[in-house]
Motif scaffolding. Structure first.
Motif, PDB file in Angstrom:
ATOM      1  N   ILE A  70       1.052  -1.087   0.373  1.00 37.67           N
ATOM      2  CA  ILE A  70       0.142  -0.044  -0.271  1.00 37.67           C
ATOM      3  C   ILE A  70       0.745   0.884  -0.067  1.00 37.67           C
ATOM      4  O   ILE A  70       2.136   1.330   0.638  1.00 37.67           O
ATOM      5  CB  ILE A  70      -0.964  -0.445   0.856  1.00 37.67           C
ATOM      6  CG1 ILE A  70      -1.652  -1.143   1.017  1.00 37.67           C
ATOM      7  CG2 ILE A  70      -1.641   1.514   0.812  1.00 37.67           C
ATOM      8  CD1 ILE A  70      -2.667  -1.039   2.340  1.00 37.67           C
TER       9      ILE A  70
ATOM     10  N   HIS B 292      -6.573  -1.411  -2.222  1.00 42.32           N
ATOM     11  CA  HIS B 292      -7.058  -1.975  -1.078  1.00 42.32           C
ATOM     12  C   HIS B 292      -8.259  -0.543  -0.185  1.00 42.32           C
ATOM     13  O   HIS B 292      -8.280   0.629  -0.740  1.00 42.32           O
ATOM     14  CB  HIS B 292      -5.931  -1.399  -0.233  1.00 42.32           C
ATOM     15  CG  HIS B 292      -4.403  -2.398  -0.173  1.00 42.32           C
ATOM     16  ND1 HIS B 292      -4.457  -2.204  -1.201  1.00 42.32           N
ATOM     17  CD2 HIS B 292      -4.373  -3.396   0.965  1.00 42.32           C
ATOM     18  CE1 HIS B 292      -3.121  -3.469  -1.622  1.00 42.32           C
ATOM     19  NE2 HIS B 292      -3.350  -3.468  -0.495  1.00 42.32           N
ATOM     20  N   ASP B 293      -9.262  -1.114   1.035  1.00 44.37           N
ATOM     21  CA  ASP B 293     -10.088  -0.106   1.629  1.00 44.37           C
ATOM     22  C   ASP B 293      -9.262   0.758   2.108  1.00 44.37           C
ATOM     23  O   ASP B 293      -8.059   0.771   2.407  1.00 44.37           O
ATOM     24  CB  ASP B 293     -11.279  -0.786   2.443  1.00 44.37           C
ATOM     25  CG  ASP B 293     -10.984  -2.009   4.003  1.00 44.37           C
ATOM     26  OD1 ASP B 293      -9.755  -1.951   3.631  1.00 44.37           O
ATOM     27  OD2 ASP B 293     -11.505  -2.639   3.532  1.00 44.37           O
TER      28      ASP B 293
ATOM     29  N   GLY C 281      -7.050  -1.264   4.719  1.00 45.83           N
ATOM     30  CA  GLY C 281      -6.117  -1.950   4.117  1.00 45.83           C
ATOM     31  C   GLY C 281      -6.259  -3.156   3.759  1.00 45.83           C
ATOM     32  O   GLY C 281      -5.790  -4.146   3.424  1.00 45.83           O
TER      33      GLY C 281
ATOM     34  N   GLY D 125     -10.585   1.430  -4.659  1.00 42.06           N
ATOM     35  CA  GLY D 125      -9.481   0.758  -3.295  1.00 42.06           C
ATOM     36  C   GLY D 125      -7.807   1.482  -4.396  1.00 42.06           C
ATOM     37  O   GLY D 125      -7.190   1.517  -4.079  1.00 42.06           O
TER      38      GLY D 125
ATOM     39  N   SER E 111      -2.343   6.534  -5.731  1.00 38.28           N
ATOM     40  CA  SER E 111      -2.526   5.768  -4.714  1.00 38.28           C
ATOM     41  C   SER E 111      -3.372   4.339  -4.761  1.00 38.28           C
ATOM     42  O   SER E 111      -4.401   4.424  -5.454  1.00 38.28           O
ATOM     43  CB  SER E 111      -2.940   6.168  -2.949  1.00 38.28           C
ATOM     44  OG  SER E 111      -4.124   6.274  -3.047  1.00 38.28           O
TER      45      SER E 111
ATOM     46  N   THR F 194      -5.298   3.230  -1.996  1.00 35.54           N
ATOM     47  CA  THR F 194      -5.635   3.103  -0.910  1.00 35.54           C
ATOM     48  C   THR F 194      -6.339   3.854  -0.446  1.00 35.54           C
ATOM     49  O   THR F 194      -6.561   4.881  -2.107  1.00 35.54           O
ATOM     50  CB  THR F 194      -5.088   3.437   0.008  1.00 35.54           C
ATOM     51  OG1 THR F 194      -6.011   2.756   1.405  1.00 35.54           O
ATOM     52  CG2 THR F 194      -3.838   4.525   0.160  1.00 35.54           C
TER      53      THR F 194
END
Length: 293
Positions: free
Chosen positions: A2, A170-171, A174, A259, A278, A280
């Motif tokens: 991440i 990712h949420d 994480g 995500g 990103s 995340t």
């Protein structure tokens, strides 16, 4: 892994370079490529900004008959955003024809040209227009006419298949989360993957007219419609927000797919270009604000 990758340059000076060769979903930053694809075809006489979208789609409802490509590009066509189409599962692949029929089933939010509403479905329609006008699959058109021409060797559109160097979304806590479907539902609206360095090359190509000649470059990067929002996003060009930041003109866009978060901006007076990518949901405005002059 991440992370949020950041690349900021001012003129030839590197302000921040925290990047790798990892490719991220650009989400709605992808709309810049859609707008550029349309303008390339307008430049070649294969499309016209004032032509009705009904030329390219059979079975359009009557209220759609006067929607123009210009209105789709500027979010003034009356179409809503994804929340206005709750019957569409953004993570599930559907038949393109069925998706277009679903768009037709939802009434317009206002008559074409009489309001402003940000609309990813409108950009999906634009990608279909490009595909039909060029008689070429949309992702192939981008690869041949934009990515290859500008040397964006790490950039592609659509589902990644077995390509390497991909960031997994990712949420905010994480946890890995499923990606949105990019070949049909996200086509033209959020389907491009790229690296921070490729995106910076893209921003420079737009600003310097390496892809679009005049007047099409200026048409894309200056206000074509009012948004009635704050000074930094007071207008929309074609695929970009425009406005003023501390008294200086700039153009920019953010993006958010499941995500992934993305942000790009350009302040021509300073020669300052900003790229944030990103994987995340935790990335937010606090990541971008320190990068602004």
């Amino acid at each position: 892994m991440i992370r949020a990758e950041i690349l900021v340059r001012q003129g030839a000076d590197v302000i921040v370079d925290d990047t790798t060769q990892t490719r991220y979903q650009l989400a709605s930053v992808s709309k810049q490529f859609t707008a550029a694809a349309v303008l390339l075809l307008v430049e070649e006489g294969m499309l016209a900004l004032a032509e009705p979208v009904g030329r390219w789609f059979d079975g359009c409802p009557q209220e759609w008959q006067n929607i123009t490509l210009h209105q789709l590009l500027t979010h003034t066509a009356g179409l809503g955003h994804w929340d206005d189409y709750p019957m569409i599962d953004l993570a599930r692949r559907v038949d393109p024809g069925d998706l277009l029929k679903t768009f037709h089933c939802v009434p317009l939010k206002f008559p074409p040209g009489e309001g402003w509403c940000y609309s990813s479905p409108g950009y999906v329609l634009l990608a279909h227009v490009v595909e039909r006008a060029a008689d070429t699959p949309y992702r192939v058109f981008l690869a041949d006419r934009i990515f290859g021409r500008l040397g964006l060797t790490s950039t592609f559109a659509g589902s990644p298949g077995a390509r390497p160097d991909l960031a997994l979304g990712h949420d905010a806590e994480g946890r890995p989360i499923p990606t949105w479907e990019l070949d049909v539902v996200g086509m033209g609206a959020g389907d491009v993957w790229s690296t921070a360095k490729d995106v910076l090359t893209w921003l420079d190509a737009l600003e310097r007219g390496r892809l679009l000649s005049e007047p099409y470059r200026t048409l894309m990067l200056t206000e074509r419609a009012r948004t009635d929002n704050g000074p930094d996003i007071s207008g929309y060009g074609y695929g970009v927000f425009v406005g003023e930041l501390n008294g200086r003109r700039w153009w920019h866009h953010s993006g958010h797919n499941a995500g992934y978060k993305a942000y790009v901006g350009n302040i021509p007076e300073l020669g300052r270009r900003i790229v944030v990518l990103s994987n995340t949901e935790a990335t937010n405005a606090s990541t971008v604000e320190p990068l602004l002059p």
